[in-house]
Every structure is written in structure tokens, then in C-alpha cells.
Design a protein around this motif. Structure first.
Motif, PDB file in Angstrom:
ATOM      1  N   PRO A  62       0.832  -1.212   0.000  1.00  0.00           N
ATOM      2  CA  PRO A  62       0.000   0.000   0.000  1.00  0.00           C
ATOM      3  C   PRO A  62       0.867   1.263   0.000  1.00  0.00           C
ATOM      4  O   PRO A  62       0.514   2.260  -0.639  1.00  0.00           O
ATOM      5  CB  PRO A  62      -0.812  -0.112   1.299  1.00  0.00           C
ATOM      6  CG  PRO A  62      -0.859  -1.564   1.590  1.00  0.00           C
ATOM      7  CD  PRO A  62       0.445  -2.121   1.107  1.00  0.00           C
ATOM      8  N   THR A 200     -12.056  -2.839   3.110  1.00  0.00           N
ATOM      9  CA  THR A 200     -11.621  -1.444   3.167  1.00  0.00           C
ATOM     10  C   THR A 200     -11.556  -0.859   1.759  1.00  0.00           C
ATOM     11  O   THR A 200     -11.969   0.278   1.529  1.00  0.00           O
ATOM     12  CB  THR A 200     -10.247  -1.331   3.854  1.00  0.00           C
ATOM     13  OG1 THR A 200     -10.299  -2.038   5.085  1.00  0.00           O
ATOM     14  CG2 THR A 200      -9.876   0.107   4.121  1.00  0.00           C
ATOM     15  N   SER A 201     -11.056  -1.657   0.800  1.00  0.00           N
ATOM     16  CA  SER A 201     -10.935  -1.117  -0.553  1.00  0.00           C
ATOM     17  C   SER A 201     -12.311  -0.957  -1.209  1.00  0.00           C
ATOM     18  O   SER A 201     -12.563   0.043  -1.886  1.00  0.00           O
ATOM     19  CB  SER A 201     -10.004  -1.984  -1.405  1.00  0.00           C
ATOM     20  OG  SER A 201     -10.421  -3.320  -1.391  1.00  0.00           O
ATOM     21  N   GLY A 300      -6.509  -5.286  -3.187  1.00  0.00           N
ATOM     22  CA  GLY A 300      -6.887  -4.478  -2.025  1.00  0.00           C
ATOM     23  C   GLY A 300      -5.776  -3.519  -1.636  1.00  0.00           C
ATOM     24  O   GLY A 300      -6.010  -2.328  -1.411  1.00  0.00           O
ATOM     25  N   ILE A 303      -5.397  -0.679  -4.236  1.00  0.00           N
ATOM     26  CA  ILE A 303      -6.510   0.280  -4.196  1.00  0.00           C
ATOM     27  C   ILE A 303      -6.435   1.133  -2.929  1.00  0.00           C
ATOM     28  O   ILE A 303      -6.657   2.347  -2.967  1.00  0.00           O
ATOM     29  CB  ILE A 303      -7.857  -0.479  -4.296  1.00  0.00           C
ATOM     30  CG1 ILE A 303      -7.993  -1.083  -5.700  1.00  0.00           C
ATOM     31  CG2 ILE A 303      -9.032   0.440  -3.991  1.00  0.00           C
ATOM     32  CD1 ILE A 303      -9.104  -2.105  -5.835  1.00  0.00           C
ATOM     33  N   ILE A 304      -6.073   0.499  -1.798  1.00  0.00           N
ATOM     34  CA  ILE A 304      -5.971   1.249  -0.539  1.00  0.00           C
ATOM     35  C   ILE A 304      -4.890   2.324  -0.637  1.00  0.00           C
ATOM     36  O   ILE A 304      -5.079   3.457  -0.196  1.00  0.00           O
ATOM     37  CB  ILE A 304      -5.715   0.277   0.631  1.00  0.00           C
ATOM     38  CG1 ILE A 304      -7.031  -0.406   0.988  1.00  0.00           C
ATOM     39  CG2 ILE A 304      -5.129   0.996   1.841  1.00  0.00           C
ATOM     40  CD1 ILE A 304      -6.894  -1.576   1.907  1.00  0.00           C
TER      41      ILE A 304
END
Lengths: 498, 32
Positions: A62, A200-201, A300, A303-304
């Protein structure tokens, strides 16, 4: 006491209680590793992917996506890893598992090499253990850095204090018999992490209005963030915020894709292949591992990182804080506390199992084999504990630099194992003329290349030259000496099903 | 949708290879 702190401490207290209750269940490394022989495909699948690089998936990747969007390396690393993982599962896992049935049920990499090549001199085993020890130090350091960043980002404490607190907690419960290394908790934590990255994403994407709007907002900051072939610089403390850095070129793309080669040589992932209940379980474990355990968390994490760019009012001083900060912005404080504690537990269980593997390399492969052949079990337990302490202290000094990045530390260890053992495993499994001298040369050449490559100052990821030179060494040294014995060739043919 | 969109190749590499690997794993799950 705020809600985040209460749930954070509550979660850890529950984990520690479970640990103390089950403390008598795992005592030694062989219990831990052999316990693995009974593992079903779900547990193997997660422990061979998400649980094994928790800090990297939650902190490192991330962070890379926050610093450069889809550009620079982040997208290519994700693609390279997914391809490498699938090929590893498809071609290496089953054959390695069958081979271990023929070679005295080997459960660790040094053991497998020794049995595969009937190496009575133990040289192969000791040299492999030495490299495992060396590169695991960097892995362990990356886990300590990830834990420290989490403490730092959650409780706003000083980096060095966070690092020391994290290290003390990890060493303390590794002494308790490594209870968190029990594979089932590994599985639960891996699954929880995968779910946290996924939800979350998705939640963030819905909030912002979908992919189109995310890419539109990123493009308006700098179009290099949404171009996989463009580089971006990010260095907040020095005032550099998402500035174009030119095309990444072939060297950048090859370097990032080469992460996929690393899979063939990771001792802890290969150990899971050797420990799966039967080779028939492989296809199910493969599907779970590649989809739920890897591709979903990779998306994920990317994207986060990108959501972080458009979410925070204040750009982050440390891009690797993105997931930790986003969780605190997105969720209510109770949920945030639970998630952050789960992340910490996942990171700790990763470090803890790495400490166990490293200390067994010291106590079993060196101490018992060379220094004191008549050492008692009790003595070995103490040697194991002292080596855990020594390894943790060395890893702590590696992690001491405040600008340490999880991504850089993991990248070095990943290349180290990939180049040292990757070609050795592939040739051992797929080339019947491979000899002990060939594999020994390949391991040494691969490992030494990784140590020396940074001196060249090249931009190319050290995995690439290490992997190539190691492969050449295996072929050359296998062909110049005496070929493999008939016994070894017959065994190879049996495994290969010829 | 705004004015900035992923260019063709970036979109391809972002959206195709990883799901394709999952499809491969699904196929081999049934064919192995």
C-alpha cells in the motif's frame, strides 16, 4: 482510554490467553513444522500466501501505491507475484511434495537438499542453513519495522520506542513456545487480513464513486499516477509530492516482474508445500491460495494505497503509514482498534515463525551437528532461546534506521532467497542430471551475487542477475563433475512419473 | 466519469493478468 486502545489491548489479551491455554500443545520446532503434516488445504493455502508476508501486504505494498499510484513498480510487482505464485503452485508444489515422500519425509529445505543428493558430508545442509539465517535477518527486521510503524501510527509514540516495545513482545512470546505460530491462528489472521484489505478497498471505492472517479482524481494530481509505464517521486519530508520521474523503462518493468521469480526459493513457503497433507490436496489449496490469499489482497493493497492519495488532507510523511491511517479515518474507533490489533498480531506471528525457523537452523543445523553432537534436548531448547535473542537483536539493529522501509527490507530478503534457492529447487525437481556440486555452486553463486550486486549501483533488481548466474552455475558444475548416481536418477524418474 | 481515464495498456495490465490467473486456478481445479 479511547475506544481504539481498548479494543486493541482487548484483542491482544484474548490472543495471549488462548496462547497460554494451548501453550503445552506446541513445544518445539518439529512440533510446529510436523503439526503441519496434518494441515488441510485451507490452512496451507493461507499460510503459503497472506500469512507469510503480512507486513509487506499491509504496510509495504500500500505504501508503494500511495507513493506512485499504479506507476513506478507497484502494479508490475503485483502482476509478477501473482504469476510467480500460480506457476509455483502449478508446477513445483506437487512434485516437491511427492519428492519429500521418497526422501525420508524431509520437512525443511536444507533437509530436502541433503536427502535429494545423498549428501553425507552435510555441506549442502550447512551452507543452505547459513544463507537462510542471513536472509531471514532482513525478513525479521522488516517485521519489526512493520510492527513499529503500526505502534507509531496508532499511538503516536516515537519510532525507536515502538520498535523496542514490539521486539520485546515478540521475543517474549516466542519464548513461550511460539504459540502464536500455531498454524490455525496463522490461518485466522491471514483470512482476517485478506478480508480487511477487501472490505476497506470496496468501502473506499463506494465512498469515492467507483474506479472511474478514483482514477480521475489521481490523474488530476499527476497523470503519472495512472500510467503503469511512468515513474513518480514522493518524498514528503523534502517537499516532493507526486512529481513525474520519467518513464520507468524496460529495466524498471523487468525488475518489478522479477519479484515473481522469488517464489521458487522461499524456504517458509516451500515448507508449506512439503507439509501439505497429501499431494491430492494441492489443487484445492492452489485455488484458495491464488485467489483469496493473493490476488484479492494484492488488489486491495493497491486500491488502498491509491485511495490514501485522494483521502488525506495532509500528505503522509511516511507513505507506508497509509493503511494504518486509512483504517482510522474510514472505520469507527472500535472497529479500527480491532483491525489494527489483528494486523499487529498477524505481523507478530509472521516474525515469530521466522524467528523459530532461524533459531532451529542455528541450534539443529550448526550446534548439534558441529559443536556438540551429544547435546541433550534441554540444552538445545536453551541454545534455541539464546539464538532467538541474538537474531532478534541483530534484526533490531538492521531496523534501527528511522527511514527503514518494509518494502526495501522485504525486497532484499525476497531476492536473497529467490536467487539462492530458486534455481536450486527448480533444477533439483526438473533436471535429472543435477548433482550435489551443481546445486551447492548454484546456492553459493546466487547468494553471493545478492550480497555483491548493490555495489554495482545498478537500477536492476538484484534478483535478475542472481537467478541467472545461479542457474548457469548449477548447469556448469553438474556437467563437469561426476553425474548423479543411478539410484538418484531412478528416484528422479519415479517422481517424474516417467 | 471525468477527463482522466486509465490509458489502454495500463488498464489491460491492471484488469487482465491477475483475474486470468484465478481463472487458470479454477480450470486446473476441475481438470487435475
Amino acid at each position: 482510554m479511547n475506544p481504539t486502545l481498548i479494543t486493541f489491548i482487548g484483542y491482544l489479551a484474548v490472543m495471549i490467553t488462548i496462547g497460554i491455554i494451548t501453550y503445552r500443545m506446541t513445544h518445539t520446532l518439529s512440533d510446529y513444522v510436523l503439526g503441519g503434516r496434518k494441515l488441510n488445504s485451507w490452512v496451507t493455502a493461507f499460510s503459503a500466501s497472506a500469512s507469510d508476508f503480512s507486513g509487506w501486504l499491509l504496510i509495504g505494498l500500500p505504501g508503494a501505491a500511495y507513493a506512485a499510484g499504479l506507476g513506478q513498480w507497484s502494479l508490475w510487482i503485483a502482476v509478477g507475484l501473482a504469476v510467480g505464485a500460480m506457476i509455483n503452485w502449478q508446477y513445483v508444489a506437487k512434485r516437491l511434495r511427492i519428492y519429500t515422500e521418497y526422501t525420508n519425509d524431509s520437512i525443511t529445505l536444507p533437509q530436502f537438499f541433503e536427502n535429494r543428493f545423498r549428501d553425507n558430508s552435510h555441506l549442502l545442509r550447512v551452507i543452505s542453513a547459513l544463507f537462510i539465517l542471513a536472509f531471514f535477518l532482513f525478513y525479521t527486521a522488516s517485521g519489526l519495522v512493520a510492527g513499529a510503524k503500526l505502534f507509531q501510527g496508532t499511538f503516536e509514540v516515537d519510532y525507536h520506542l515502538a520498535l523496542v516495545i514490539g521486539a520485546i513482545i515478540i521475543v517474549a512470546y516466542t519464548f513461550l513456545g511460539g504459540f502464536l505460530a500455531v498454524s490455525y491462528t496463522d490461518f485466522i489472521q491471514g483470512a482476517l487480513m485478506s478480508a480487511a484489505l477487501l472490505f476497506t478497498s470496496i468501502y473506499g471505492l463506494i465512498q469515492i464513486g467507483g474506479f472511474g472517479e478514483l482514477f480521475n482524481q489521481l490523474g488530476s494530481i499527476n497523470t503519472s499516477l495512472i500510467d503503469a509505464f511512468a515513474g513518480t517521486s514522493y518524498d514528503e519530508p523534502n517537499g516532493v509530492l507526486w512529481e513525474s520521474a520519467g518513464a520507468i523503462g524496460a529495466v524498471g518493468i523487468i525488475s518489478a516482474l522479477a519479484w515473481g521469480l522469488g517464489y521458487f526459493g522461499q524456504p517458509h513457503i516451500l515448507a508449506r508445500f512439503m507439509a501439505i497433507r497429501s499431494h491430492k490436496e494441492v489443487r484445492k489449496a492452489r485455488l484458495i491460495s491464488v485467489s483469496l490469499g493473493l490476488v484479492i489482497p494484492l488488489y486491495g493493497a493497491l486500491i488502498i494505497g491509491m485511495l490514501g492519495i485522494v483521502t488525506f488532507d495532509q500528505p503522509l510523511a511516511d507513505s507506508e503509514q497509509v493503511f494504518i491511517q486509512l483504517v482510522q479515518v474510514v472505520y469507527n474507533p472500535w472497529v479500527a482498534g480491532f483491525l489494527l490489533a489483528a494486523v499487529l498480531a498477524a505481523i507478530m506471528s509472521t516474525v515469530d515463525s521466522q524467528l523459530l525457523v532461524s533459531s532451529s537452523a542455528l541450534s539443529e543445523d550448526f550446534y548439534r551437528r558441529y559443536l556438540r553432537k551429544e547435546a541433550s534436548d534441554k540444552e538445545l531448547v536453551w541454545v534455541g532461546r539464546i539464538s532467538v535473542l541474538v537474531i532478534a537483536i541483530i534484526a533490531l539493529t538492521i531496523a534501527w534506521n528511522e527511514t527503514s522501509s518494509v518494502l526495501d527490507l522485504v525486497s532484499y530478503a525476497w531476492a536473497g532467497f529467490g536467487a539462492t534457492f530458486g534455481p536450486a529447487i527448480l533444477f533439483s525437481l526438473f533436471w535429472r542430471k543435477t548433482t550435489r556440486n551443481g546445486v551447492l555452486a548454484g546456492i553459493i553463486v546466487g547468494g553471493v551475487t545478492i550480497f555483491l550486486w548493490p555495489l554495482t549501483g545498478s537500477e536492476l533488481y538484484e534478483m535478475v542477475p542472481g537467478f541467472i548466474l545461479s542457474s548457469i552455475a548449477i548447469v556448469v558444475f553438474s556437467l563437469v563433475g561426476k553425474g548423479p548416481t543411478k539410484e538418484m536418477q531412478d528416484e528422479y524418474d519415479k517422481v517424474a512419473g516417467v | 466519469m471525468g477527463e482522466f481515464v486509465l490509458d489502454g495498456w495500463t488498464l489491460f495490465w491492471f484488469a487482465v493478468p491477475m483475474p486470468l490467473l484465478v481463472v487458470w486456478a479454477v480450470i486446473t481445479f476441475f481438470t487435475d
